[in-house]
Design a protein around this motif. Structure first.
Motif, PDB file in Angstrom:
ATOM      1  N   TYR A 138      57.894 -44.618  20.398  1.00  0.00           N
ATOM      2  CA  TYR A 138      56.492 -44.932  20.650  1.00  0.00           C
ATOM      3  C   TYR A 138      55.596 -44.237  19.623  1.00  0.00           C
ATOM      4  O   TYR A 138      54.693 -44.853  19.069  1.00  0.00           O
ATOM      5  N   SER A 139      55.883 -42.978  19.341  1.00  0.00           N
ATOM      6  CA  SER A 139      55.104 -42.231  18.354  1.00  0.00           C
ATOM      7  C   SER A 139      55.227 -42.857  16.975  1.00  0.00           C
ATOM      8  O   SER A 139      54.254 -42.959  16.235  1.00  0.00           O
ATOM      9  N   THR A 140      56.417 -43.297  16.624  1.00  0.00           N
ATOM     10  CA  THR A 140      56.638 -43.945  15.326  1.00  0.00           C
ATOM     11  C   THR A 140      55.830 -45.233  15.245  1.00  0.00           C
ATOM     12  O   THR A 140      55.198 -45.519  14.229  1.00  0.00           O
ATOM     13  N   LYS A 141      55.829 -46.023  16.320  1.00  0.00           N
ATOM     14  CA  LYS A 141      55.063 -47.262  16.342  1.00  0.00           C
ATOM     15  C   LYS A 141      53.569 -46.984  16.222  1.00  0.00           C
ATOM     16  O   LYS A 141      52.859 -47.691  15.508  1.00  0.00           O
ATOM     17  N   LEU A 142      53.094 -45.962  16.905  1.00  0.00           N
ATOM     18  CA  LEU A 142      51.675 -45.612  16.818  1.00  0.00           C
ATOM     19  C   LEU A 142      51.288 -45.210  15.404  1.00  0.00           C
ATOM     20  O   LEU A 142      50.232 -45.591  14.906  1.00  0.00           O
ATOM     21  N   ARG A 143      52.148 -44.445  14.733  1.00  0.00           N
ATOM     22  CA  ARG A 143      51.870 -44.058  13.348  1.00  0.00           C
ATOM     23  C   ARG A 143      51.829 -45.283  12.445  1.00  0.00           C
ATOM     24  O   ARG A 143      50.989 -45.391  11.561  1.00  0.00           O
ATOM     25  N   SER A 144      52.737 -46.230  12.670  1.00  0.00           N
ATOM     26  CA  SER A 144      52.751 -47.453  11.870  1.00  0.00           C
ATOM     27  C   SER A 144      51.455 -48.232  12.059  1.00  0.00           C
ATOM     28  O   SER A 144      50.866 -48.721  11.099  1.00  0.00           O
ATOM     29  N   TRP A 145      51.011 -48.368  13.311  1.00  0.00           N
ATOM     30  CA  TRP A 145      49.760 -49.082  13.584  1.00  0.00           C
ATOM     31  C   TRP A 145      48.586 -48.355  12.959  1.00  0.00           C
ATOM     32  O   TRP A 145      47.686 -48.979  12.400  1.00  0.00           O
ATOM     33  N   ALA A 199      44.540 -48.160   8.693  1.00  0.00           N
ATOM     34  CA  ALA A 199      43.963 -47.470   7.542  1.00  0.00           C
ATOM     35  C   ALA A 199      44.026 -48.346   6.296  1.00  0.00           C
ATOM     36  O   ALA A 199      43.072 -48.406   5.513  1.00  0.00           O
ATOM     37  N   THR A 200      45.143 -49.045   6.117  1.00  0.00           N
ATOM     38  CA  THR A 200      45.289 -49.947   4.972  1.00  0.00           C
ATOM     39  C   THR A 200      44.282 -51.084   5.056  1.00  0.00           C
ATOM     40  O   THR A 200      43.642 -51.427   4.057  1.00  0.00           O
ATOM     41  N   LYS A 201      44.124 -51.662   6.246  1.00  0.00           N
ATOM     42  CA  LYS A 201      43.155 -52.748   6.425  1.00  0.00           C
ATOM     43  C   LYS A 201      41.746 -52.240   6.130  1.00  0.00           C
ATOM     44  O   LYS A 201      40.968 -52.916   5.454  1.00  0.00           O
ATOM     45  N   ALA A 202      41.426 -51.057   6.596  1.00  0.00           N
ATOM     46  CA  ALA A 202      40.099 -50.488   6.341  1.00  0.00           C
ATOM     47  C   ALA A 202      39.866 -50.302   4.840  1.00  0.00           C
ATOM     48  O   ALA A 202      38.777 -50.599   4.339  1.00  0.00           O
ATOM     49  N   LYS A 203      40.884 -49.848   4.124  1.00  0.00           N
ATOM     50  CA  LYS A 203      40.762 -49.676   2.670  1.00  0.00           C
ATOM     51  C   LYS A 203      40.564 -51.016   1.981  1.00  0.00           C
ATOM     52  O   LYS A 203      39.744 -51.146   1.069  1.00  0.00           O
ATOM     53  N   LEU A 204      41.314 -52.038   2.422  1.00  0.00           N
ATOM     54  CA  LEU A 204      41.169 -53.371   1.837  1.00  0.00           C
ATOM     55  C   LEU A 204      39.772 -53.941   2.104  1.00  0.00           C
ATOM     56  O   LEU A 204      39.150 -54.516   1.217  1.00  0.00           O
ATOM     57  N   LEU A 205      39.299 -53.775   3.329  1.00  0.00           N
ATOM     58  CA  LEU A 205      37.957 -54.266   3.671  1.00  0.00           C
ATOM     59  C   LEU A 205      36.895 -53.568   2.823  1.00  0.00           C
ATOM     60  O   LEU A 205      35.956 -54.204   2.333  1.00  0.00           O
ATOM     61  N   ARG A 206      37.056 -52.274   2.638  1.00  0.00           N
ATOM     62  CA  ARG A 206      36.106 -51.507   1.824  1.00  0.00           C
ATOM     63  C   ARG A 206      36.137 -51.993   0.370  1.00  0.00           C
ATOM     64  O   ARG A 206      35.101 -52.200  -0.258  1.00  0.00           O
ATOM     65  N   ALA A 207      37.339 -52.210  -0.170  1.00  0.00           N
ATOM     66  CA  ALA A 207      37.479 -52.675  -1.555  1.00  0.00           C
ATOM     67  C   ALA A 207      36.865 -54.064  -1.726  1.00  0.00           C
ATOM     68  O   ALA A 207      36.171 -54.323  -2.719  1.00  0.00           O
ATOM     69  N   LEU A 208      37.094 -54.946  -0.769  1.00  0.00           N
ATOM     70  CA  LEU A 208      36.512 -56.288  -0.848  1.00  0.00           C
ATOM     71  C   LEU A 208      34.993 -56.227  -0.754  1.00  0.00           C
ATOM     72  O   LEU A 208      34.291 -56.984  -1.427  1.00  0.00           O
ATOM     73  N   GLY A 209      34.494 -55.309   0.046  1.00  0.00           N
ATOM     74  CA  GLY A 209      33.045 -55.103   0.124  1.00  0.00           C
ATOM     75  C   GLY A 209      32.475 -54.628  -1.198  1.00  0.00           C
ATOM     76  O   GLY A 209      31.406 -55.066  -1.625  1.00  0.00           O
TER      77      GLY A 209
END
Length: 75
Positions: free
Chosen positions: A7-14, A19-29
């Motif tokens: 469960y902890s491993t899955k939470l870290r993956s999510w 975090a990756t999605k947030a970085k991509l959204l910021r870069a596209l902005g």
């Protein structure tokens, strides 16, 4: 304990994906896309071919807004 470790491993993956999605959204902005345009663009990347309804679900943007955003992204 093994279940909690999985469960902890899955939470870290999510968390990492978020975090990756947030970085991509910021870069596209930074490239000039609006928040909705960036969300729909990333949603489109996750689907090979998608209807407006599918893009709305993938991006979290209202379906009626997706029509407008898609036209903006075409320009």
């Amino acid at each position: 304990i093994k279940m909690m470790t999985n469960y902890s491993t899955k939470l870290r993956s999510w968390g990492s994906l978020a975090a990756t999605k947030a970085k991509l959204l910021r870069a596209l902005g930074e490239l000039g896309l609006s928040a909705n345009e960036a969300e729909v663009y990333l949603g489109a990347l996750s689907c090979s071919r998608a209807s407006v309804q599918q893009l709305a679900r993938a991006s979290g943007v209202k379906r009626t807004t997706v029509y407008y955003v898609v036209e903006q992204l075409k320009k």
